[in-house]
Design an enzyme around this catalytic site. Structure first.
Site, PDB file in Angstrom:
ATOM      1  CG  HIS A 107       0.148   8.488   2.206  1.00 48.97           C
ATOM      2  ND1 HIS A 107      -0.578   7.357   2.530  1.00 48.97           N
ATOM      3  CD2 HIS A 107       0.950   8.738   3.265  1.00 48.97           C
ATOM      4  CE1 HIS A 107      -0.243   6.966   3.746  1.00 48.97           C
ATOM      5  NE2 HIS A 107       0.687   7.774   4.208  1.00 48.97           N
ATOM      6  CB  THR A 150      -3.416   8.435   7.250  1.00 52.87           C
ATOM      7  OG1 THR A 150      -2.231   7.897   6.661  1.00 52.87           O
ATOM      8  CG2 THR A 150      -3.103   9.731   7.952  1.00 52.87           C
ATOM      9  CG  HIS A 168       4.863   5.691   4.626  1.00 55.22           C
ATOM     10  ND1 HIS A 168       5.090   5.685   5.999  1.00 55.22           N
ATOM     11  CD2 HIS A 168       3.659   6.278   4.454  1.00 55.22           C
ATOM     12  CE1 HIS A 168       4.065   6.222   6.600  1.00 55.22           C
ATOM     13  NE2 HIS A 168       3.183   6.607   5.696  1.00 55.22           N
ATOM     14  CG  HIS A 191       3.030  10.374   6.317  1.00 55.71           C
ATOM     15  ND1 HIS A 191       1.862   9.672   6.159  1.00 55.71           N
ATOM     16  CD2 HIS A 191       2.703  11.679   6.223  1.00 55.71           C
ATOM     17  CE1 HIS A 191       0.858  10.522   5.960  1.00 55.71           C
ATOM     18  NE2 HIS A 191       1.347  11.750   5.999  1.00 55.71           N
ATOM     19  CD  GLU A 217      -3.158   9.562   3.349  1.00 52.13           C
ATOM     20  OE1 GLU A 217      -3.238   8.724   4.248  1.00 52.13           O
ATOM     21  OE2 GLU A 217      -3.869   9.550   2.325  1.00 52.13           O
ATOM     22  CG  HIS A 242      -0.522  -0.528   2.422  1.00 53.24           C
ATOM     23  ND1 HIS A 242      -0.807  -1.833   2.800  1.00 53.24           N
ATOM     24  CD2 HIS A 242       0.267  -0.015   3.393  1.00 53.24           C
ATOM     25  CE1 HIS A 242      -0.240  -2.058   3.968  1.00 53.24           C
ATOM     26  NE2 HIS A 242       0.413  -0.992   4.344  1.00 53.24           N
TER      27      HIS A 242
HETATM   28  C1  LIG Z   1       2.816   3.951  11.351  1.00 59.11           C
HETATM   29  C2  LIG Z   1       2.150   4.514  10.121  1.00 59.11           C
HETATM   30  C3  LIG Z   1       1.499   3.646   9.247  1.00 59.11           C
HETATM   31  C4  LIG Z   1       0.890   4.163   8.109  1.00 59.11           C
HETATM   32  N1  LIG Z   1       0.923   5.501   7.847  1.00 59.11           N
HETATM   33  O1  LIG Z   1       0.343   6.001   6.716  1.00 59.11           O
HETATM   34  C5  LIG Z   1       1.559   6.369   8.677  1.00 59.11           C
HETATM   35  O2  LIG Z   1       1.567   7.554   8.335  1.00 59.11           O
HETATM   36  C6  LIG Z   1       2.175   5.868   9.850  1.00 59.11           C
HETATM   37 ZN   LIG Z   2       1.452   7.680   6.109  1.00 57.62          ZN
END
Ligand SMILES: Cc1ccn(O)c(=O)c1
Ligand SMILES: [Zn+2]
Length: 258
Positions: free
Chosen positions: A94, A196, A92, A117, A104, A62
């Site tokens: 989004h 999120t 990571h 993030h 997000e 994802h």
């Molecule tokens: C720990 C965690 C897991 C998923 N996401 O999107 C986050 O921003 C933080």
């Molecule tokens: Zn995230």
């Protein structure tokens, strides 16, 4: 069927398996700068990252995630809105199906094409997984990406994407310095929120930088070459834009560092 971003398993459906989706401090939110209250007690962020803690880059089905060794304090966040020391665990992104959406958080309704993030966990707990469900367990630094010039630091990540195209692929990724992905100015909004994505734990002190970094449109297109699907399955382009409509993104009280 596991959670995802399709109409049948996306953000509108997560509450069925993760009832906290209807909780009191769910993220993301729409940040309304005019409504954020300036808090003179907030300190500047103190981020120190050691590139030698960078371990690998992974397609987890994802997102694309870069994971760090967190057995020492050498990559950590202190000050800002938090007390104590939080260790960097992973970062990571989004992003969306096109350059007009994907972040997000939104800023007065404005969507950015992507959001980085940087996930840190409170060392008052023994590990990330123990911290992840505690109200003061995590601190996530969010950085918006906007379309602009080619970002050479981001390109180092993108160059690894061809080897982790499908779900479950991972490859070693060494000596990357995440501070090269931070904006020049570290002024931020902060509020208490949640993950999120499922399990949506209400454990995150959000620290969202006001200044975006840039990525070119071609670099954003590279994110969209990643797949939700595993090798051999029908290729399913990874785009993690949430399907929640705007009015779902409640604006909540944030504090501002500047
Ligand atoms: C720990 C965690 C897991 C998923 N996401 O999107 C986050 O921003 C933080
Ligand atoms: Zn995230």
């Amino acid at each position: 069927m596991s959670w995802g971003y399709k109409p049948n398993n996306g953000p509108q459906k997560w509450v069925e398996n993760f009832p906290i989706a209807d909780g009191v401090r769910q993220s993301p939110i729409d940040i309304v700068p005019g409504q954020a209250s300036y808090d003179a007690g907030l300190k500047p962020l103190d981020l120190k990252y050691d590139p030698s803690t960078c371990l690998d880059i992974l397609n987890n089905g994802h997102s694309v995630q870069v994971t760090f060794a967190d057995d020492t304090d050498s990559s950590r966040l202190t000050d800002g809105p938090i007390s104590g020391l939080y260790r960097l665990k992973q970062f990571h992104f989004h992003w969306g199906a096109s350059d007009d959406k994907g972040s997000e958080h939104t800023v007065a309704g404005t969507k950015y094409p992507a959001e980085l993030h940087l996930v840190h966990w409170n060392t008052k707990y023994a590990s990330f997984s123990e911290a992840a469900s505690k109200p003061d367990g995590l601190a996530v630094v969010g950085v918006f990406l906007k379309i602009g010039g080619e970002n050479p630091n981001l390109q180092k990540l993108l160059d690894a994407f061809d080897t982790i195209k499908s779900k479950g692929k991972q490859t070693s990724f060494a000596n990357f310095d995440p501070s090269t992905l931070l904006p020049g100015c570290l002024d931020y909004w902060t509020y208490d929120g949640s993950l999120t994505t499922p399990p949506l734990y209400e454990s995150v002190t959000w620290i969202v930088c006001k200044e975006p970094i840039t990525a070119s449109s071609g670099q954003m297109a590279k994110f969209r070459t990643l797949l939700f699907s595993a090798d051999g399955a029908a290729p399913d382009c990874m785009k993690t834009a949430r399907v929640k409509n705007e009015d779902e993104l409640l604006s909540k009280w944030c504090s501002s560092s500047s």
